[in-house]
Design a protein around this motif. Structure first.
Motif, PDB file in Angstrom:
ATOM      1  N   TRP A 242      -4.029   1.524  -5.301  1.00 24.76           N
ATOM      2  CA  TRP A 242      -4.166   0.537  -4.241  1.00 24.76           C
ATOM      3  C   TRP A 242      -5.618   0.101  -4.078  1.00 24.76           C
ATOM      4  CZ3 TRP A 242      -2.093  -3.107  -1.578  1.00 24.76           C
ATOM      5  CH2 TRP A 242      -2.651  -3.531  -0.376  1.00 24.76           C
ATOM      6  N   GLN A 243      -6.529   1.026  -4.184  1.00 26.34           N
ATOM      7  CA  GLN A 243      -7.943   0.680  -4.065  1.00 26.34           C
ATOM      8  C   GLN A 243      -8.387  -0.242  -5.198  1.00 26.34           C
ATOM      9  OE1 GLN A 243      -9.892   4.502  -3.837  1.00 26.34           O
ATOM     10  NE2 GLN A 243      -9.459   4.748  -1.653  1.00 26.34           N
TER      11      GLN A 243
ATOM     12  N   THR B 253      -0.118   4.666  -5.368  1.00 27.75           N
ATOM     13  CA  THR B 253      -1.043   5.768  -5.134  1.00 27.75           C
ATOM     14  C   THR B 253      -2.325   5.214  -4.515  1.00 27.75           C
ATOM     15  OG1 THR B 253      -2.024   5.557  -7.340  1.00 27.75           O
ATOM     16  CG2 THR B 253      -0.113   7.026  -7.116  1.00 27.75           C
ATOM     17  N   THR B 254      -3.087   6.087  -3.884  1.00 30.72           N
ATOM     18  CA  THR B 254      -4.315   5.645  -3.219  1.00 30.72           C
ATOM     19  C   THR B 254      -5.286   5.004  -4.200  1.00 30.72           C
ATOM     20  OG1 THR B 254      -4.078   7.415  -1.580  1.00 30.72           O
ATOM     21  CG2 THR B 254      -6.237   6.384  -1.788  1.00 30.72           C
ATOM     22  N   ALA B 255      -5.449   5.620  -5.364  1.00 29.11           N
ATOM     23  CA  ALA B 255      -6.385   5.088  -6.363  1.00 29.11           C
ATOM     24  C   ALA B 255      -5.935   3.711  -6.862  1.00 29.11           C
ATOM     25  CB  ALA B 255      -6.518   6.060  -7.529  1.00 29.11           C
TER      26      ALA B 255
ATOM     27  N   GLU C 288       0.821  -1.225   0.000  1.00 33.07           N
ATOM     28  CA  GLU C 288       0.000   0.000   0.000  1.00 33.07           C
ATOM     29  C   GLU C 288       0.847   1.264   0.000  1.00 33.07           C
ATOM     30  OE1 GLU C 288      -3.652   2.063   2.563  1.00 33.07           O
ATOM     31  OE2 GLU C 288      -2.657   0.247   3.303  1.00 33.07           O
ATOM     32  N   GLN C 289       1.915   1.285   0.785  1.00 31.04           N
ATOM     33  CA  GLN C 289       2.713   2.508   0.906  1.00 31.04           C
ATOM     34  C   GLN C 289       3.525   2.820  -0.346  1.00 31.04           C
ATOM     35  OE1 GLN C 289       6.246   2.288   3.440  1.00 31.04           O
ATOM     36  NE2 GLN C 289       5.912   0.082   3.680  1.00 31.04           N
TER      37      GLN C 289
END
Length: 315
Positions: free
Chosen positions: A156-157, A152-154, A148-149
């Motif tokens: 990872w989702q 990017t957030t998108a 996850e780290q």
């Protein structure tokens, strides 16, 4: 993976950590107890003398040892191939980190904190994520969040919504998409992009080869035959030895049973090298090596430390 200096010959007899004794102690104890009973009864079972000589055990023991050795060689070949593939992943990760910085042009210096706005950082971090996703896939860890780290957030989702066996492919598809955008934006010459694409292909091939090892075990019937034969051999052995070795029969049986049971269990353990057993590959440490290489290539001041063995075991 057990990591320790080789102790003295005397201490080797008392080491338990990393030994197969933990996995065979139950059946070994039963085998020794059975040998003691047969020794006390002088080779009789239910007051009936079992007329067994050492000849059948000589005829069976040598082929059994050869077949067990062959199976363990096959299992170790899978183990060593898995180790070489993860070594290739580290090589390709370092190569990609160099290629993204030297071949992809940008109007600003690279900043490891600007992942979302810098394709060079994003691609290098994605290689680290690929190693963690592949590790989780090989070990069946669906809820692992180590990647996850590095995404990017998108991204990872999107990855979380996919089946576990598709996630490593998704990471590489995103890598190819970024490379295609760099070509479209003329940030990299198409001829030079081919070398980056070969590196991405190498990562994909190494991951697929690890999946092949993980999903293709040694034929079960072969392992079952050796397992049954080893157990029958060790439990019948006291009948063939009691008239020759007398009270020493349980000791001889213990040595032979430990060897045969140990080789059988060790083959099972090495056959699937990506698990969490004591003698499996240290995938966590290898992923950390990829992290270290990526951070150093990007000039990140926060380079993680290499993993250290805990109680002689490196995971």
């Amino acid at each position: 993976m057990i990591v320790r200096d080789r102790p003295s010959a005397f201490k080797l007899f008392w080491i338990v950590r990393g030994s197969v004794l933990q996995r065979i102690k139950g059946v070994l104890a039963v085998n020794i107890a059975f040998a003691i009973v047969i020794t006390v009864a002088h080779g009789a079972l239910f007051h009936v003398k079992i007329p067994v000589t050492t000849i059948p055990f000589t005829l069976i023991g040598l082929p059994l040892a050869i077949f067990l050795g062959f199976r363990n060689n096959t299992a170790y070949s899978r183990y060593w191939e898995g180790r070489k593939l993860w070594g290739e992943i580290l090589i390709y990760a370092r190569t990609l980190a160099r290629q993204t910085q030297s071949l992809i042009t940008a109007d600003h210096p690279i900043d490891p904190r600007q992942r979302a706005n810098d394709v060079r950082v994003r691609m290098v971090h994605r290689v680290v994520a690929f190693s963690h996703v592949l590790r989780a896939q090989l070990r069946g860890l669906r809820d692992d969040v180590a990647a996850e780290q590095w995404l990017t957030t998108a991204e990872w989702q999107r990855l979380q919504q996919m089946p576990l066996h598709q996630r490593s492919d998704a990471v590489m598809l995103a890598m190819g998409k970024d490379l295609g955008e760099c070509i479209a934006q003329k940030r990299i010459d198409p001829c030079l992009a081919a070398s980056v694409d070969r590196t991405i292909n190498g990562l994909t091939a190494a991951g697929a080869s690890c999946e092949r090892i993980r999903n293709t075990p040694i034929p079960f019937s072969y392992s079952l035959l050796l397992h049954r034969t080893a157990h029958m051999y060790c439990f019948l052995l006291p009948f063939g030895l009691v008239d020759i070795t007398s009270f020493m029969t349980p000791f001889v049986v213990a040595i032979v049973a430990y060897t045969f049971y140990g080789l059988d269990v060790l083959g099972d353990e090495l056959e699937e090298p990506f698990g969490m057993d004591s003698n499996d590959l240290a995938l966590d440490a290898m992923c950390r090596s990829v992290e270290i290489s990526a951070c150093m290539a990007l000039g990140d001041p926060q380079v993680p430390a290499p993993l250290k063995p805990l109680d002689y075991q490196l995971t």
